[in-house]
Design an enzyme around this catalytic site. Sequence first.
Site, PDB file in Angstrom:
ATOM      1  N   LYS A  26      18.465  53.305 118.964  1.00 37.94           N
ATOM      2  CA  LYS A  26      19.869  52.965 119.205  1.00 37.94           C
ATOM      3  C   LYS A  26      20.747  54.176 118.939  1.00 37.94           C
ATOM      4  O   LYS A  26      20.453  55.000 118.062  1.00 37.94           O
ATOM      5  CB  LYS A  26      20.296  51.797 118.314  1.00 37.94           C
ATOM      6  CG  LYS A  26      19.575  50.495 118.650  1.00 37.94           C
ATOM      7  CD  LYS A  26      20.111  49.330 117.853  1.00 37.94           C
ATOM      8  CE  LYS A  26      19.407  48.037 118.253  1.00 37.94           C
ATOM      9  NZ  LYS A  26      19.853  46.881 117.460  1.00 37.94           N
ATOM     10  N   CYS A 134      -2.449  62.859 111.388  1.00 38.80           N
ATOM     11  CA  CYS A 134      -3.653  62.869 110.540  1.00 38.80           C
ATOM     12  C   CYS A 134      -4.346  61.513 110.473  1.00 38.80           C
ATOM     13  O   CYS A 134      -5.355  61.372 109.771  1.00 38.80           O
ATOM     14  CB  CYS A 134      -3.301  63.338 109.136  1.00 38.80           C
ATOM     15  SG  CYS A 134      -1.985  62.377 108.352  1.00 38.80           S
ATOM     16  N   GLY A 381      17.924  40.017  69.564  1.00 33.25           N
ATOM     17  CA  GLY A 381      17.392  38.789  70.139  1.00 33.25           C
ATOM     18  C   GLY A 381      15.880  38.778  70.053  1.00 33.25           C
ATOM     19  O   GLY A 381      15.251  39.690  69.512  1.00 33.25           O
ATOM     20  N   THR A 382      15.292  37.720  70.596  1.00 37.92           N
ATOM     21  CA  THR A 382      13.842  37.569  70.615  1.00 37.92           C
ATOM     22  C   THR A 382      13.405  37.360  72.056  1.00 37.92           C
ATOM     23  O   THR A 382      13.950  36.509  72.764  1.00 37.92           O
ATOM     24  CB  THR A 382      13.392  36.372  69.759  1.00 37.92           C
ATOM     25  OG1 THR A 382      13.866  36.558  68.424  1.00 37.92           O
ATOM     26  CG2 THR A 382      11.878  36.259  69.741  1.00 37.92           C
ATOM     27  N   GLN A 384       9.896  37.776  75.097  1.00 44.94           N
ATOM     28  CA  GLN A 384       8.518  37.359  75.324  1.00 44.94           C
ATOM     29  C   GLN A 384       7.553  38.067  74.369  1.00 44.94           C
ATOM     30  O   GLN A 384       6.573  37.489  73.914  1.00 44.94           O
ATOM     31  CB  GLN A 384       8.128  37.656  76.770  1.00 44.94           C
ATOM     32  CG  GLN A 384       6.662  37.400  77.101  1.00 44.94           C
ATOM     33  CD  GLN A 384       6.290  35.935  76.984  1.00 44.94           C
ATOM     34  OE1 GLN A 384       7.115  35.063  77.199  1.00 44.94           O
ATOM     35  NE2 GLN A 384       5.039  35.680  76.614  1.00 44.94           N
ATOM     36  N   VAL A 387      10.630  40.544  68.592  1.00 40.43           N
ATOM     37  CA  VAL A 387      12.028  40.771  68.232  1.00 40.43           C
ATOM     38  C   VAL A 387      12.519  42.098  68.824  1.00 40.43           C
ATOM     39  O   VAL A 387      11.784  43.085  68.860  1.00 40.43           O
ATOM     40  CB  VAL A 387      12.185  40.797  66.702  1.00 40.43           C
ATOM     41  CG1 VAL A 387      13.615  41.172  66.299  1.00 40.43           C
ATOM     42  CG2 VAL A 387      11.821  39.433  66.111  1.00 40.43           C
ATOM     43  N   ASP A 494       9.247  40.198  87.416  1.00 39.80           N
ATOM     44  CA  ASP A 494       9.999  39.230  86.611  1.00 39.80           C
ATOM     45  C   ASP A 494      11.495  39.556  86.666  1.00 39.80           C
ATOM     46  O   ASP A 494      12.174  39.573  85.647  1.00 39.80           O
ATOM     47  CB  ASP A 494       9.495  39.247  85.168  1.00 39.80           C
ATOM     48  CG  ASP A 494       9.933  38.003  84.385  1.00 39.80           C
ATOM     49  OD1 ASP A 494      10.554  37.099  84.994  1.00 39.80           O
ATOM     50  OD2 ASP A 494       9.667  37.933  83.180  1.00 39.80           O
ATOM     51  N   LEU A 515       6.449  45.001  82.947  1.00 34.71           N
ATOM     52  CA  LEU A 515       5.874  44.600  81.669  1.00 34.71           C
ATOM     53  C   LEU A 515       5.057  43.316  81.765  1.00 34.71           C
ATOM     54  O   LEU A 515       4.134  43.105  80.981  1.00 34.71           O
ATOM     55  CB  LEU A 515       6.975  44.418  80.616  1.00 34.71           C
ATOM     56  CG  LEU A 515       7.563  45.681  79.990  1.00 34.71           C
ATOM     57  CD1 LEU A 515       8.443  45.309  78.807  1.00 34.71           C
ATOM     58  CD2 LEU A 515       6.466  46.636  79.541  1.00 34.71           C
TER      59      LEU A 515
END
Length: 632
Positions: A26, A134, A381-382, A384, A387, A494, A515
């Site tokens: 185009k 190639c 925070g906490t 998976q 901490v 995730d 992770l």
Amino acid sequence: MCDSILEDIFIKRSQQRRKTSPLNYKERWFILTWDKLCYYDYDADKGKRKGLRGSVDLEKIKCVETVQTEANCPRERIYAFQVIYDEGPLYIFAKTEEVRAQWIKKLKELVQTNKDLMQKYHPCFWIDGTWLCCQQEVKQAMGCKVLNKQNGFAYGRGSYKPLPPTPSEEKSSPWSPPQVPESDKHPSGMKVIAQYNHPAMMSQDLELQKDEEYTVLDTSNPNWWKARDKYGNEGYIPSNYVVTVGNGLDRHDWYCKNTNRSQAEKLLKTENKDGGFMVRDSSKPGKYTVSLFTKGGGDSGGSCKHYNICTTPNGMFYLAEKHNFNTIPELINYHQHNSAGMFSRLKYIVSNRARPPSTAGLGYDMWEIDPSCLTFIRVLGTGQFGVVQHGKWNGQHDVAIKMIKPGAMSEDDFIEEAKVMMMLHHENLVQLYGVCTKTSSIYIVTEFLSNGCLLTYLREGLRQHPTSVQLLEMCKDVSEGMAYLESKQYIHRDLAARNCCVDGNGTVKVTDFGLSRYVLDDEYTSSAGSKFPVRWSPPEVLLYCRFSSKSDIWAYGVLMWEVYTLGKLPYEQLNNNDIVSQVSRGLRLYRPQMACEKVHGIMASCWLDKADERPTFQELAFSVQDLLYELQ
């Protein structure tokens, strides 16, 4: 300095269609500026330029070369050339050999100091899943032809690297640190200016003083350059803390690169000074905007005004038509003394440079962090893995410390991957600084972002009702971070608002990419588990656990929905089993009240049943950018 260097009508070949056909080709109106190569729709009947279709940052270009013509190609596609950047080759067809040569010469001049220039390229086209030169079947495959050292690249900004092996040679990791021959350690002698102070934290570091000049000696590591100061001291400096001497607007404190409209208004209102101003990139590629805070005009609390810097046909810059200037710095200097039709003269510089950017690691070749150098301040925070705490490295550098609880992850595999992840560096990714492996449990040390998790920020942190532009800018940040990961063939697995963070300036950054591969919790790794991110997963993941960049695209659409609902839970009335069943049969999230039809259209494009019909992150970033320009 004229904003537009070259303009021409070229044919462009689309990279997105699976099969090459006449529909791929185009006409586009191409414009080359000092920062970008942009292309627009072109109305041939009216001879007018229309909407922006895409752009390439010049700093991301790795190679500019001709392309060998295919057999029996149409006359209008004889003079082909390619611009290779993170997303692959951009194929352009000029009308004459002279025009092609002119564009290639100018592009090479502009990008010759780029960091990551190529030494091998593909001289033929990528067509229908194969390199014609190639016969390799991987689009990201290493080039098969060595570039001529006189091509304008070889002696750029320390860009020499040993030639990586082609697939027929010994296989090695593309992430392995390049081994530079001793004779090429000091190729350029490039002069740079420090934009930020940077203390010498380690013995191999060189201290940076803002506005001081340094000589670059070795750029083989793209993130940490070896340099010499004016006293003869040598050491490593973060490459994103310096700019080349004479590098245009980057030299000036009033230029706030990578600052959007909402962020500019926040900075100006926080400073709360009549006449506070900055210059930022416009949402229109290659253009600039002056953002001004004024307490005039009847608004007792003050208001922000935005003035686009315009150009005359002969390349002069102006805010007020009667006052034209050769350069933007000359324009700013004039308006610092004269309002000339603006609400106020430009009295006070407001800059986003008070907060230096993150570095790729805490020092050159440093990924193992001594735990005795870490101070813990408070729990954030906490997650998976365990901490997460706010801390300090060496008592001064803010960091986030993820303390991995025993048995939560496959530690040995992750430690190897961490060396790779540290090489990933983008303004919309949370930077991994390193790991502590000499403790009872592993610590993952990353960049600290003061506004915390995006999900919490959406639910609690927005102090006033957000505008549609502000929400779309958040989505743009995520799309650009993910486009970078996509270009590195990295899958997040995730992506969700809970796995993004917000810095003090409101910039959103993606975290925890990759992770999930190291989680040892069966409920998290199996789609039958209650912890599995079912609400962000497409049918091919729910049914067959097929992860790809296209499953990340689906999750991005759900993240956009989270942003526009200010953090609501997707499919909040359904349990996981119902979601698996109904999404597989065609259920999709509704349009949020705050999302216009075009925003919802972008979301819906992420939720197509067939994974290969979903857009790429680069396409999403362009779509969001185009919509931002419309809204502003």
